[in-house]
Design a protein around this motif. Structure first.
Motif, PDB file in Angstrom:
ATOM      1  N   ASP A   6      37.346  47.778  65.792  1.00 33.20           N
ATOM      2  CA  ASP A   6      35.812  47.836  65.825  1.00 33.20           C
ATOM      3  C   ASP A   6      35.597  48.042  64.103  1.00 33.20           C
ATOM      4  O   ASP A   6      35.832  49.062  63.644  1.00 33.20           O
ATOM      5  CB  ASP A   6      35.358  49.044  66.477  1.00 33.20           C
ATOM      6  CG  ASP A   6      33.891  49.096  66.350  1.00 33.20           C
ATOM      7  OD1 ASP A   6      33.130  48.258  65.661  1.00 33.20           O
ATOM      8  OD2 ASP A   6      33.094  50.023  66.918  1.00 33.20           O
ATOM      9  N   THR A   7      35.300  46.945  63.547  1.00 32.63           N
ATOM     10  CA  THR A   7      35.159  46.920  62.147  1.00 32.63           C
ATOM     11  C   THR A   7      34.060  48.078  61.474  1.00 32.63           C
ATOM     12  O   THR A   7      34.032  48.525  60.573  1.00 32.63           O
ATOM     13  CB  THR A   7      34.796  45.516  61.500  1.00 32.63           C
ATOM     14  OG1 THR A   7      33.573  45.288  62.111  1.00 32.63           O
ATOM     15  CG2 THR A   7      35.839  44.697  61.799  1.00 32.63           C
ATOM     16  N   SER A   8      33.120  48.334  62.599  1.00 31.55           N
ATOM     17  CA  SER A   8      32.033  49.347  62.465  1.00 31.55           C
ATOM     18  C   SER A   8      32.534  50.753  61.739  1.00 31.55           C
ATOM     19  O   SER A   8      32.076  51.529  61.233  1.00 31.55           O
ATOM     20  CB  SER A   8      31.127  49.437  63.125  1.00 31.55           C
ATOM     21  OG  SER A   8      31.489  49.956  64.385  1.00 31.55           O
ATOM     22  N   GLN A   9      33.860  50.830  62.368  1.00 28.26           N
ATOM     23  CA  GLN A   9      34.271  52.194  62.196  1.00 28.26           C
ATOM     24  C   GLN A   9      35.556  52.347  61.053  1.00 28.26           C
ATOM     25  O   GLN A   9      36.102  53.162  60.799  1.00 28.26           O
ATOM     26  CB  GLN A   9      35.362  52.656  63.180  1.00 28.26           C
ATOM     27  CG  GLN A   9      34.516  52.795  64.606  1.00 28.26           C
ATOM     28  CD  GLN A   9      33.234  53.808  64.581  1.00 28.26           C
ATOM     29  OE1 GLN A   9      33.507  54.892  64.012  1.00 28.26           O
ATOM     30  NE2 GLN A   9      32.016  53.273  65.053  1.00 28.26           N
ATOM     31  N   ILE A  10      35.233  51.125  59.992  1.00 30.13           N
ATOM     32  CA  ILE A  10      36.125  50.995  58.777  1.00 30.13           C
ATOM     33  C   ILE A  10      35.294  50.519  57.745  1.00 30.13           C
ATOM     34  O   ILE A  10      34.360  49.885  57.968  1.00 30.13           O
ATOM     35  CB  ILE A  10      37.310  50.059  58.993  1.00 30.13           C
ATOM     36  CG1 ILE A  10      38.060  50.055  60.287  1.00 30.13           C
ATOM     37  CG2 ILE A  10      38.038  49.729  57.859  1.00 30.13           C
ATOM     38  CD1 ILE A  10      38.729  48.555  60.775  1.00 30.13           C
ATOM     39  N   SER A  11      35.475  51.299  56.668  1.00 29.03           N
ATOM     40  CA  SER A  11      34.849  50.845  55.536  1.00 29.03           C
ATOM     41  C   SER A  11      35.832  50.272  54.433  1.00 29.03           C
ATOM     42  O   SER A  11      37.021  50.318  54.559  1.00 29.03           O
ATOM     43  CB  SER A  11      34.210  52.391  54.673  1.00 29.03           C
ATOM     44  OG  SER A  11      33.263  53.167  55.428  1.00 29.03           O
ATOM     45  N   GLY A  12      35.337  49.539  53.619  1.00 29.17           N
ATOM     46  CA  GLY A  12      36.127  48.709  52.672  1.00 29.17           C
ATOM     47  C   GLY A  12      35.937  49.142  51.379  1.00 29.17           C
ATOM     48  O   GLY A  12      34.590  49.437  50.899  1.00 29.17           O
ATOM     49  N   LEU A  13      36.850  49.131  50.416  1.00 25.15           N
ATOM     50  CA  LEU A  13      36.680  49.607  48.734  1.00 25.15           C
ATOM     51  C   LEU A  13      37.478  48.502  48.035  1.00 25.15           C
ATOM     52  O   LEU A  13      38.600  48.316  48.162  1.00 25.15           O
ATOM     53  CB  LEU A  13      37.148  50.899  48.504  1.00 25.15           C
ATOM     54  CG  LEU A  13      36.975  51.222  47.084  1.00 25.15           C
ATOM     55  CD1 LEU A  13      35.807  51.460  46.697  1.00 25.15           C
ATOM     56  CD2 LEU A  13      37.883  52.593  47.003  1.00 25.15           C
ATOM     57  N   ILE A  14      36.554  48.007  47.232  1.00 32.69           N
ATOM     58  CA  ILE A  14      37.089  47.036  46.031  1.00 32.69           C
ATOM     59  C   ILE A  14      37.289  47.539  44.915  1.00 32.69           C
ATOM     60  O   ILE A  14      36.280  48.241  44.221  1.00 32.69           O
ATOM     61  CB  ILE A  14      36.509  45.715  46.143  1.00 32.69           C
ATOM     62  CG1 ILE A  14      36.512  44.902  47.304  1.00 32.69           C
ATOM     63  CG2 ILE A  14      37.064  44.971  44.893  1.00 32.69           C
ATOM     64  CD1 ILE A  14      35.574  43.634  47.292  1.00 32.69           C
ATOM     65  N   LEU A  15      38.630  47.718  44.227  1.00 32.35           N
ATOM     66  CA  LEU A  15      38.656  48.601  42.890  1.00 32.35           C
ATOM     67  C   LEU A  15      38.270  47.460  41.860  1.00 32.35           C
ATOM     68  O   LEU A  15      39.140  46.613  41.735  1.00 32.35           O
ATOM     69  CB  LEU A  15      40.053  49.085  42.967  1.00 32.35           C
ATOM     70  CG  LEU A  15      40.485  50.149  43.985  1.00 32.35           C
ATOM     71  CD1 LEU A  15      42.208  50.515  44.018  1.00 32.35           C
ATOM     72  CD2 LEU A  15      39.676  51.550  43.993  1.00 32.35           C
ATOM     73  N   ALA A  16      37.314  47.764  41.164  1.00 33.20           N
ATOM     74  CA  ALA A  16      36.987  47.017  40.036  1.00 33.20           C
ATOM     75  C   ALA A  16      36.466  47.767  38.890  1.00 33.20           C
ATOM     76  O   ALA A  16      35.707  47.286  37.909  1.00 33.20           O
ATOM     77  CB  ALA A  16      35.791  46.075  40.415  1.00 33.20           C
ATOM     78  N   GLY A  17      37.139  49.012  38.669  1.00 28.50           N
ATOM     79  CA  GLY A  17      36.655  49.862  37.664  1.00 28.50           C
ATOM     80  C   GLY A  17      37.645  50.105  36.509  1.00 28.50           C
ATOM     81  O   GLY A  17      37.280  50.698  35.787  1.00 28.50           O
ATOM     82  N   GLY A  18      38.716  49.173  36.517  1.00 34.75           N
ATOM     83  CA  GLY A  18      39.498  49.324  35.363  1.00 34.75           C
ATOM     84  C   GLY A  18      39.207  48.743  34.231  1.00 34.75           C
ATOM     85  O   GLY A  18      38.107  48.187  33.931  1.00 34.75           O
TER      86      GLY A  18
END
Length: 205
Positions: A6-18
């Motif tokens: 169930d994708t609603s139970q998962i968050s995604g994070l893209i690391l773009a702060g370098g």
């Protein structure tokens, strides 16, 4: 075989702060690969696998906001590297699980989340990270939000190394040996040029 999660139970994070130090200080998320910024390509890969998408960024926040909820590094952890971005993402994560990927992996597998989460959902660990062809890719990980307090303690004690922190919380490695092209980091101009050539071949296949 892909697992149904169930994708609603998962968050995604893209690391773009370098800082993009090996790219002459450029914001890597906005470097273009075959006409599209890297942030667009990585988002297109990760978004279908998760619910809310977060973007760790410290520059160009209004531009990034068009692709997900932006989360800059907390002032307390400014300059602490990728773990500061992870802390920022975990601190606002509204689900039990967070799947993380850097902005310079435009060929991420479309089952990244499912494969990384599988051992966590079986209760084998609270964090998993990708491995491929004998190399570890610690910035590609899935983890429980329960690890936020541990991460903050590690950072406050002066820790900065992603692999070191992961080892300390009992991380598991998940193999992606069937997809070596998925983990070609674009850290230098030469690596970006190689990715352009690969993308051209991929579009023609």
């Amino acid at each position: 075989m892909k697992q149904c999660i169930d994708t609603s139970q998962i968050s995604g994070l893209i690391l773009a702060g370098g800082q993009g130090s090996r790219m002459a200080g450029q914001d890597k998320g906005w470097l273009e690969l075959a006409g599209l910024p890297l942030i667009v390509r990585v988002r297109a890969r990760l978004q279908p696998q998760v619910g809310e998408l977060l973007i760790s960024a410290n520059r160009n926040l209004p531009r990034y906001a068009a692709f997900g909820r932006t989360v800059p590094d907390a002032a307390e952890f400014a300059g602490c590297g990728p773990l500061a971005g992870l802390e920022a993402g975990l601190s606002v994560c509204a689900t039990d699980w967070l799947v993380v990927a850097p902005c310079d992996l435009p060929f991420l597998p479309d089952d990244l989340a499912a494969r990384l989460l599988a051992p966590l959902l079986r209760g084998e660990a609270k964090l998993s990270a990708a491995g491929c062809a004998g190399r570890q890719h610690p910035a590609c990980m899935a983890l429980s939000v329960e690890l936020l307090a541990d991460l903050r303690a590690y950072l406050r004690a002066g820790g900065r190394k992603v692999r070191e922190w992961q080892a300390g919380v009992g991380a598991l490695e998940v193999g992606f040996h069937d997809a070596p092209e998925a983990f070609h980091n674009l850290n230098t101009p030469d690596e970006l040029a190689a990715a352009v050539a690969y993308a051209s071949q991929w579009r023609q296949s």
